[in-house]
Design a protein around this motif. Structure first.
Motif, PDB file in Angstrom:
ATOM      1  N   SER A  32       0.832  -1.210   0.000  1.00  0.00           N
ATOM      2  CA  SER A  32       0.000   0.000   0.000  1.00  0.00           C
ATOM      3  C   SER A  32       0.863   1.255   0.000  1.00  0.00           C
ATOM      4  N   LEU A  33       0.331   2.274  -0.630  1.00  0.00           N
ATOM      5  CA  LEU A  33       1.060   3.543  -0.699  1.00  0.00           C
ATOM      6  C   LEU A  33       0.694   4.449   0.467  1.00  0.00           C
ATOM      7  N   VAL A  34      -0.541   4.320   0.914  1.00  0.00           N
ATOM      8  CA  VAL A  34      -1.065   5.271   1.896  1.00  0.00           C
ATOM      9  C   VAL A  34      -1.957   4.537   2.896  1.00  0.00           C
ATOM     10  N   CYS A  35      -1.963   5.021   4.120  1.00  0.00           N
ATOM     11  CA  CYS A  35      -2.873   4.502   5.142  1.00  0.00           C
ATOM     12  C   CYS A  35      -3.952   5.557   5.393  1.00  0.00           C
ATOM     13  N   ARG A  36      -5.190   5.132   5.392  1.00  0.00           N
ATOM     14  CA  ARG A  36      -6.280   6.058   5.762  1.00  0.00           C
ATOM     15  C   ARG A  36      -6.607   5.804   7.223  1.00  0.00           C
ATOM     16  N   LEU A  37      -6.333   6.837   8.013  1.00  0.00           N
ATOM     17  CA  LEU A  37      -6.482   6.698   9.458  1.00  0.00           C
ATOM     18  C   LEU A  37      -7.792   7.345   9.887  1.00  0.00           C
ATOM     19  N   GLY A  38      -8.638   6.556  10.533  1.00  0.00           N
ATOM     20  CA  GLY A  38      -9.933   7.041  10.991  1.00  0.00           C
ATOM     21  C   GLY A  38      -9.906   7.342  12.480  1.00  0.00           C
ATOM     22  N   LEU A  39     -10.365   8.551  12.841  1.00  0.00           N
ATOM     23  CA  LEU A  39     -10.341   8.993  14.242  1.00  0.00           C
ATOM     24  C   LEU A  39     -11.748   9.392  14.669  1.00  0.00           C
ATOM     25  N   CYS A  40     -11.985   9.432  15.984  1.00  0.00           N
ATOM     26  CA  CYS A  40     -13.306   9.818  16.508  1.00  0.00           C
ATOM     27  C   CYS A  40     -13.181  11.164  17.203  1.00  0.00           C
ATOM     28  N   ASP A  41     -13.753  12.184  16.574  1.00  0.00           N
ATOM     29  CA  ASP A  41     -13.752  13.519  17.158  1.00  0.00           C
ATOM     30  C   ASP A  41     -15.119  13.716  17.811  1.00  0.00           C
ATOM     31  N   GLY A  42     -15.280  13.212  19.012  1.00  0.00           N
ATOM     32  CA  GLY A  42     -16.616  13.163  19.611  1.00  0.00           C
ATOM     33  C   GLY A  42     -17.480  12.234  18.777  1.00  0.00           C
ATOM     34  N   TYR A  43     -18.621  12.770  18.300  1.00  0.00           N
ATOM     35  CA  TYR A  43     -19.495  11.964  17.446  1.00  0.00           C
ATOM     36  C   TYR A  43     -19.151  12.131  15.967  1.00  0.00           C
ATOM     37  N   ARG A  44     -18.115  12.950  15.673  1.00  0.00           N
ATOM     38  CA  ARG A  44     -17.805  13.239  14.281  1.00  0.00           C
ATOM     39  C   ARG A  44     -16.559  12.464  13.842  1.00  0.00           C
ATOM     40  N   PRO A  45     -16.683  11.607  12.820  1.00  0.00           N
ATOM     41  CA  PRO A  45     -15.490  10.902  12.346  1.00  0.00           C
ATOM     42  C   PRO A  45     -14.557  11.829  11.575  1.00  0.00           C
ATOM     43  N   TYR A  46     -13.274  11.513  11.582  1.00  0.00           N
ATOM     44  CA  TYR A  46     -12.272  12.264  10.807  1.00  0.00           C
ATOM     45  C   TYR A  46     -11.322  11.240  10.200  1.00  0.00           C
ATOM     46  N   VAL A  47     -11.211  11.254   8.866  1.00  0.00           N
ATOM     47  CA  VAL A  47     -10.326  10.320   8.158  1.00  0.00           C
ATOM     48  C   VAL A  47      -9.223  11.123   7.504  1.00  0.00           C
ATOM     49  N   VAL A  48      -7.989  10.680   7.698  1.00  0.00           N
ATOM     50  CA  VAL A  48      -6.871  11.439   7.154  1.00  0.00           C
ATOM     51  C   VAL A  48      -5.893  10.464   6.473  1.00  0.00           C
TER      52      VAL A  48
END
Ligand SMILES: Cc1cc2nc3c(=O)[nH]c(=O)nc-3n(C[C@H](O)[C@H](O)[C@H](O)COP(=O)(O)OP(=O)(O)OC[C@H]3O[C@@H](n4cnc5c(N)ncnc54)[C@H](O)[C@@H]3O)c2cc1C
Length: 163
Positions: A32-48
């Motif tokens: 893989s070239l890139v990892c998509r990291l998923g985080l929990c910002d309270g009830y709002r997801p954030y993928v980077v």
């Protein structure tokens, strides 16, 4: 118990597509070239999307000291991550017969910010190893100006389609 066996919460609907062996899971990550990291910002997801390194059940990322992902991880270190490799479109006459060949990995873990200078240096070497066969050295200044995130992988599953 292997990382893919700790998957009680990851029952896959299409079991015939599941990648079961750890060697293939690791190979997908390595390709893989890139990892998509998923985080929990309270009830709002954030993928980077991030460049990454992988070794012995741990993922490593480097980043600036500040920013949204670092702020979220400091509040909530539970993460989800995704990798995919060898994605190819499968064409067909009929739109409904088009598809995607792929291999992918989804996993869960806990993130920590690495403070120890030598551990940070090692993590940066592991990240570079993902992208290059050359070896590199890191000055004290570049290590100090970098935040390193380590993720201990708790479980992961793999899936392949068209292979
Ligand atoms: C292939 C790839 C590899 C990358 N590798 C790294 C890496 O190894 N290390 C690293 O630190 N960064 C990397 N980046 C950049 C990364 O995706 C983030 O932009 C960066 O880390 C800043 O994240 P942050 O949470 O601190 O965002 P902040 O700078 O705090 O910005 C927050 C806001 O900006 C927007 N935003 C942030 N990042 C993106 C983005 N990528 N695309 C669109 N909008 C965005 C979002 O709306 C978010 O709410 C990579 C990006 C790509 C596409």
């Amino acid at each position: 118990m292997t990382l893919s066996e700790r998957n009680n919460d990851l029952m896959m609907r299409r079991r015939e597509k599941e990648i079961k062996d750890e060697t293939t899971l690791r190979a997908v990550i390595r390709q893989s070239l890139v990892c998509r990291l998923g985080l929990c910002d309270g009830y709002r997801p954030y993928v980077v999307p991030l460049s990454f390194g992988y070794e012995d059940g741990y993922l490593y990322f480097h980043a600036a000291h500040e920013g949204k992902k670092i702020e979220i991880i400091r509040r909530n270190n539970s993460v989800c991550f995704e990798f995919d490799a060898n994605a190819e479109i499968v064409e067909s006459e009929e739109a409904c017969d088009w598809g995607m060949r792929y291999k992918s990995v989804i996993g869960f873990g806990k993130a920590v910010i690495v403070d120890d200078v030598e551990e940070k240096r090692r993590a940066l070497e592991i990240i570079m190893k993902q992208y290059s066969e050359n070896s590199f050295s890191f000055s004290d200044q570049s290590v100090a100006s970098t935040t390193v995130i380590q993720i201990e992988i708790e479980s992961m599953s793999g899936k392949q389609s068209g292979y």
